[in-house]
Design an enzyme around this catalytic site. Structure first.
Site, PDB file in Angstrom:
ATOM      1  N   TRP A  36       0.648  -1.073  -0.159  1.00 57.62           N
ATOM      2  CA  TRP A  36      -0.151   0.291  -0.319  1.00 57.62           C
ATOM      3  C   TRP A  36       0.870   1.359   0.079  1.00 57.62           C
ATOM      4  CZ3 TRP A  36       2.347   2.241   3.804  1.00 57.62           C
ATOM      5  CH2 TRP A  36       2.696   1.738   5.578  1.00 57.62           C
ATOM      6  N   ALA A  73      -2.854  -3.766  -3.116  1.00 57.37           N
ATOM      7  CA  ALA A  73      -3.014  -4.516  -1.626  1.00 57.37           C
ATOM      8  C   ALA A  73      -3.620  -3.753  -1.240  1.00 57.37           C
ATOM      9  CB  ALA A  73      -2.062  -3.725  -0.748  1.00 57.37           C
ATOM     10  N   GLY A 101       6.929  -5.818  -0.299  1.00 59.20           N
ATOM     11  CA  GLY A 101       6.258  -5.587   1.117  1.00 59.20           C
ATOM     12  C   GLY A 101       8.117  -6.365   2.357  1.00 59.20           C
ATOM     13  N   SER A 102       6.723  -7.005   3.554  1.00 55.75           N
ATOM     14  CA  SER A 102       7.518  -7.839   4.099  1.00 55.75           C
ATOM     15  C   SER A 102       8.380  -9.180   4.497  1.00 55.75           C
ATOM     16  CB  SER A 102       6.753  -8.005   5.360  1.00 55.75           C
ATOM     17  OG  SER A 102       5.738  -8.449   5.219  1.00 55.75           O
ATOM     18  N   GLU A 110      11.036  -7.316  -3.599  1.00 57.75           N
ATOM     19  CA  GLU A 110      11.818  -5.902  -2.792  1.00 57.75           C
ATOM     20  C   GLU A 110      11.234  -6.037  -1.393  1.00 57.75           C
ATOM     21  OE1 GLU A 110      13.560  -5.610  -6.172  1.00 57.75           O
ATOM     22  OE2 GLU A 110      13.698  -4.369  -3.855  1.00 57.75           O
ATOM     23  N   LEU A 111      11.789  -6.491  -0.178  1.00 53.22           N
ATOM     24  CA  LEU A 111      11.598  -7.212   1.624  1.00 53.22           C
ATOM     25  C   LEU A 111      11.356  -5.691   1.762  1.00 53.22           C
ATOM     26  CD1 LEU A 111      12.357 -10.220   1.299  1.00 53.22           C
ATOM     27  CD2 LEU A 111      10.132  -9.245   0.814  1.00 53.22           C
ATOM     28  N   CYS A 160      10.475   1.774   2.620  1.00 52.57           N
ATOM     29  CA  CYS A 160      10.935   0.860   2.833  1.00 52.57           C
ATOM     30  C   CYS A 160      12.908   1.352   2.973  1.00 52.57           C
ATOM     31  CB  CYS A 160      11.267  -0.935   1.865  1.00 52.57           C
ATOM     32  SG  CYS A 160      11.326  -0.196   0.477  1.00 52.57           S
TER      33      CYS A 160
HETATM   34  N1  LIG Z   1       9.957  -3.360   1.405  1.00 54.98           N
HETATM   35  C1  LIG Z   1       8.697  -2.289   1.398  1.00 54.98           C
HETATM   36  O1  LIG Z   1       8.740  -1.216   0.726  1.00 54.98           O
HETATM   37  C2  LIG Z   1       7.963  -2.545   2.300  1.00 54.98           C
HETATM   38  C3  LIG Z   1       7.897  -3.218   3.398  1.00 54.98           C
HETATM   39  N2  LIG Z   1       6.785  -3.156   4.533  1.00 54.98           N
HETATM   40  C4  LIG Z   1       7.605  -3.593   5.849  1.00 54.98           C
HETATM   41  O2  LIG Z   1       5.837  -4.582   6.252  1.00 54.98           O
HETATM   42  C5  LIG Z   1       5.105  -4.730   7.676  1.00 54.98           C
HETATM   43  C6  LIG Z   1       3.805  -4.576   7.193  1.00 54.98           C
HETATM   44  O3  LIG Z   1       3.487  -3.973   6.272  1.00 54.98           O
HETATM   45  P1  LIG Z   1       2.023  -4.565   5.475  1.00 54.98           P
HETATM   46  O4  LIG Z   1       1.363  -3.326   4.178  1.00 54.98           O
HETATM   47  O5  LIG Z   1       0.898  -5.456   5.951  1.00 54.98           O
HETATM   48  O6  LIG Z   1       3.110  -5.652   4.850  1.00 54.98           O
HETATM   49  P2  LIG Z   1       2.705  -6.809   3.930  1.00 54.98           P
HETATM   50  O7  LIG Z   1       3.979  -7.585   3.969  1.00 54.98           O
HETATM   51  O8  LIG Z   1       1.991  -7.714   4.970  1.00 54.98           O
HETATM   52  O9  LIG Z   1       1.839  -6.641   2.896  1.00 54.98           O
HETATM   53  C7  LIG Z   1       2.603  -6.943   1.454  1.00 54.98           C
HETATM   54  C8  LIG Z   1       1.229  -6.870   0.517  1.00 54.98           C
HETATM   55  O10 LIG Z   1       1.275  -8.889   0.539  1.00 54.98           O
HETATM   56  C9  LIG Z   1       0.187  -8.414   1.358  1.00 54.98           C
HETATM   57  N3  LIG Z   1       0.447 -10.196   1.630  1.00 54.98           N
HETATM   58  C10 LIG Z   1      -0.159 -10.226   3.213  1.00 54.98           C
HETATM   59  N4  LIG Z   1       0.000 -12.063   3.939  1.00 54.98           N
HETATM   60  C11 LIG Z   1      -0.157 -12.802   2.819  1.00 54.98           C
HETATM   61  C12 LIG Z   1       0.242 -13.702   2.274  1.00 54.98           C
HETATM   62  N5  LIG Z   1       0.493 -14.682   3.164  1.00 54.98           N
HETATM   63  N6  LIG Z   1       0.459 -14.674   0.607  1.00 54.98           N
HETATM   64  C13 LIG Z   1       0.319 -13.183  -0.336  1.00 54.98           C
HETATM   65  N7  LIG Z   1       0.023 -11.586   0.374  1.00 54.98           N
HETATM   66  C14 LIG Z   1       0.231 -11.721   1.279  1.00 54.98           C
HETATM   67  C15 LIG Z   1      -0.858  -7.859   1.717  1.00 54.98           C
HETATM   68  O11 LIG Z   1      -1.881  -8.139   1.538  1.00 54.98           O
HETATM   69  P3  LIG Z   1      -3.408  -7.030   1.849  1.00 54.98           P
HETATM   70  O12 LIG Z   1      -3.247  -5.989   0.792  1.00 54.98           O
HETATM   71  O13 LIG Z   1      -4.371  -7.679   2.175  1.00 54.98           O
HETATM   72  O14 LIG Z   1      -2.265  -6.854   3.326  1.00 54.98           O
HETATM   73  C16 LIG Z   1      -0.313  -6.674   0.564  1.00 54.98           C
HETATM   74  O15 LIG Z   1      -0.827  -6.464  -0.448  1.00 54.98           O
HETATM   75  C17 LIG Z   1       5.564  -3.021   7.431  1.00 54.98           C
HETATM   76  O16 LIG Z   1       5.252  -2.451   8.041  1.00 54.98           O
HETATM   77  C18 LIG Z   1       7.429  -2.682   6.887  1.00 54.98           C
HETATM   78  O17 LIG Z   1       8.218  -2.918   7.803  1.00 54.98           O
HETATM   79  C19 LIG Z   1       5.388  -3.320   4.394  1.00 54.98           C
HETATM   80  C20 LIG Z   1       5.450  -2.475   2.814  1.00 54.98           C
HETATM   81  C21 LIG Z   1       6.315  -2.147   1.826  1.00 54.98           C
HETATM   82  O1  LIG Z   2       8.834   0.248  -1.375  1.00 52.43           O
HETATM   83  C1  LIG Z   2       8.876   1.310  -0.826  1.00 52.43           C
HETATM   84  O2  LIG Z   2       9.356   1.882   0.275  1.00 52.43           O
HETATM   85  C2  LIG Z   2       9.466   1.702  -2.418  1.00 52.43           C
HETATM   86  O3  LIG Z   2      10.986   0.769  -3.573  1.00 52.43           O
HETATM   87  C3  LIG Z   2      10.257   2.814  -1.996  1.00 52.43           C
HETATM   88  S1  LIG Z   2      11.147   4.171  -3.356  1.00 52.43           S
HETATM   89  O4  LIG Z   2      11.380   2.640  -4.592  1.00 52.43           O
HETATM   90  O5  LIG Z   2      10.134   4.935  -3.552  1.00 52.43           O
HETATM   91  O6  LIG Z   2      12.800   4.725  -3.015  1.00 52.43           O
END
Ligand SMILES: NC(=O)C1=CN([C@@H]2O[C@H](COP(=O)(O)OP(=O)(O)OC[C@H]3O[C@@H](n4cnc5c(N)ncnc54)[C@H](OP(=O)(O)O)[C@@H]3O)[C@@H](O)[C@H]2O)C=CC1
Ligand SMILES: O=C(O)[C@H](O)CS(=O)(=O)O
Length: 492
Positions: free
Chosen positions: A165, A191, A243-244, A265-266, A299
């Site tokens: 998101w 998301a 995501g996470s 990309e975590l 991230c």
């Molecule tokens: N590297 C990055 O850019 C990011 C890192 N994060 C980290 O993750 C933490 C939690 O954020 P959050 O948004 O909850 O991140 P999540 O990793 O939980 O969610 C990211 C995406 O994965 C989906 N998802 C969640 N669980 C599953 C699953 N079991 N199988 C498939 N898809 C799944 C979510 O769906 P849904 O829409 O239902 O939530 C969302 O679309 C943050 O505090 C941050 O530390 C978060 C976002 C981006």
């Molecule tokens: O997931 C993110 O937070 C983005 O990749 C950060 S950036 O690409 O806008 O720097």
């Protein structure tokens, strides 16, 4: 919480960009059972739209449509695919204001930041419209007189994405653009909090001439089920996730059964190091954008700020003054620099990190609690005297909390910075060229910003090492993640 309602369609120049149906095989469709889910404005709490809530059944149909379309799409010339991607880029830029309004309404970031994100996302479409025509193979001198060796580069096939998101436009663009440029077809699951940006992008992709089935958008609240469909459906050859790290591990385990190619990309835990030879004013400016962009929900945000003892107090005073200039408010309102956090869960995570640090001896300088606006608004926060035993040292805060750590030597700073399972982005400010060379080489990260707090660009390879991910997005490398290499040995 602001109590004004957001009439999103009234804000838009082109109301047709506010799409709430799924985009499957070139058709706009409701969920089979008519199910929908609410998308709310995190600043105001009101319901912006009710979006089709798909299950695995509809997603399987999107994957089948992607399979049906992929071969013809790959058979088109690279120039043809490039032209369609270019038109998509042009349409995104022409509609930047509407895309930004939709983004701010569903995600919360201030309009100027949303506009910047839309243009950042569009830059990947532009970049890969150009890269599409630069995918070259090889000829290799044969190992025997009658052998002729060539290396072909071919699209992987059907690709799928799961995106977060925090950047609901750019994360889709950064994955779809290289995939389509390579000749892949694509199914994207945005998301739950922010599907409207992805759907608006699909409206424009259709107008640009992306053929039916080449791109589908499958909104769903059933994240785990959709992830399993992507990992278990034998048609899907590539999964790309942002995501996470926790969810990345789940997906990698699931994808292992098919030995599926994955890009990840975590999470991050970015150190931001200020040495005593730094330009302190520049370091403060860099720390502000690095920490507070997207309200810290990025991230690559500075998660730990290390300041060398000799300049610690000077930096802290200037940083405090800069933080106090931030204006928390509705992202749609003029002058807002800092919007709401995405959810109550995000607020709780920030509060937990602040409490843990204060309980262990940190000092509160600015902020520290939910904002008077209520809801998920939070005061930009500065803590000093933060130490490595505190949770923020090992966990991603993902919010507007800046923790200052003090260090004495260069070796100590590098050791502290590298003491994490993550390895996405790191930053440092210094002017001594020998120090800059030593430190940039010693930091265990996929991205290092030197005397800058913002590194995001389509021309460079974005990605992490250690448990921050696999693969790279953007740059000349980004298209590789959607290509296969075939070695052909011809006996003449
Ligand atoms: N590297 C990055 O850019 C990011 C890192 N994060 C980290 O993750 C933490 C939690 O954020 P959050 O948004 O909850 O991140 P999540 O990793 O939980 O969610 C990211 C995406 O994965 C989906 N998802 C969640 N669980 C599953 C699953 N079991 N199988 C498939 N898809 C799944 C979510 O769906 P849904 O829409 O239902 O939530 C969302 O679309 C943050 O505090 C941050 O530390 C978060 C976002 C981006
Ligand atoms: O997931 C993110 O937070 C983005 O990749 C950060 S950036 O690409 O806008 O720097």
């Amino acid at each position: 919480m602001l109590d004004t309602q957001t009439d999103l369609r009234a804000i838009l120049k082109d109301g047709s960009l506010l799409e709430t149906r799924a985009f499957i095989g070139g058709k706009w469709a409701d969920a089979d059972d008519g199910a929908t889910f609410e998308v709310t404005n995190p600043a105001r709490g009101d319901v912006l739209a009710k979006v089709a809530d798909l299950t695995r059944v509809e997603v399987a149909r999107a994957i089948a449509a992607a399979e049906g379309a992929q071969k013809d799409w790959a058979r088109r010339t690279a120039k043809d695919r490039a032209g369609i991607l270019r038109r998509w880029f042009d349409l995104m830029v022409e509609n930047v204001d509407d895309l930004a309004a939709i983004l701010t309404a569903e995600q919360g970031k201030p309009l100027p930041e949303a506009r910047a994100e839309v243009l950042y996302g569009a830059s990947f479409v532009e970049w890969f419209s150009e890269e599409a025509r630069r995918v070259y193979g090889d000829t290799i001198p044969g190992h025997q007189p009658d052998k002729r060796i060539t290396v072909l580069r071919q699209p992987i096939g059907v690709a799928a994405s799961i995106t977060p998101w925090n950047f609901p436009n750019a994360m889709i663009a950064r994955k779809v653009a290289p995939a389509l440029a390579a000749g892949c077809s694509f199914v994207a699951r945005p998301a739950t909090e922010t599907p409207l940006s992805a759907l608006a992008m699909a409206v424009l992709a259709e107008r640009a001439g992306v053929p039916a089935g080449v791109l589908s958008i499958v909104p769903s609240t059933h994240a785990s089920d959709i992830g399993k469909e992507f990992c278990e459906n034998p048609v899907v050859r590539k999964l790309t996730f942002t995501g996470s790290t926790e969810v990345g591990r789940i997906l990698l385990r699931q994808a292992a059964d098919q030995v599926m190619k994955c890009s990840m990309e975590l999470g991050g835990n970015a150190p931001f190091i200020v040495f005593d030879d730094a330009d302190i004013d520049a370091a403060v400016e860099g720390a502000m954008v690095c920490k507070f962009r997207n309200n810290g929900q990025t991230c690559v945000c500075a998660n730990r700020i290390y300041v060398q003892a000799g300049v610690y107090d000077a930096f802290a005073v200037k940083f405090e003054a800069a933080i106090k200039k931030l204006r928390v408010g509705d992202g749609l309102a003029e002058g807002t620099t800092t919007g709401p956090l995405i959810s109550g869960k995000a607020v709780q995570k920030v509060q937990a990190h602040i409490k843990d640090a204060l309980d262990k001896g940190a000092k509160l300088v600015v902020g520290g609690k939910p904002h008077d606006l209520g809801g998920t608004f939070f005061e930009p926060t500065l803590l000093t005297d933060v130490t490595p035993d505190m949770a923020v040292s090992q966990e991603e805060t993902f919010g507007p909390m800046a923790p200052l750590f003090r260090f004495e030597t260069e070796e100590e700073a590098v050791a502290l910075a590298n003491d994490t399972i993550f390895g996405l982005a790191a930053y440092f400010y210094a002017r001594d060229v020998s120090r800059v060379t030593r430190v940039q080489e010693a930091l265990e990260y996929g991205i290092v910003g030197v005397n800058t707090g913002i590194i995001s660009t389509e021309v460079a390879p974005f990605g992490g090492v250690k448990q921050s991910g696999l693969g790279r997005e953007g740059s000349k490398y980004g298209i590789e993640d959607f290509m296969e290499m075939k070695y052909v040995c011809l006996s003449v």
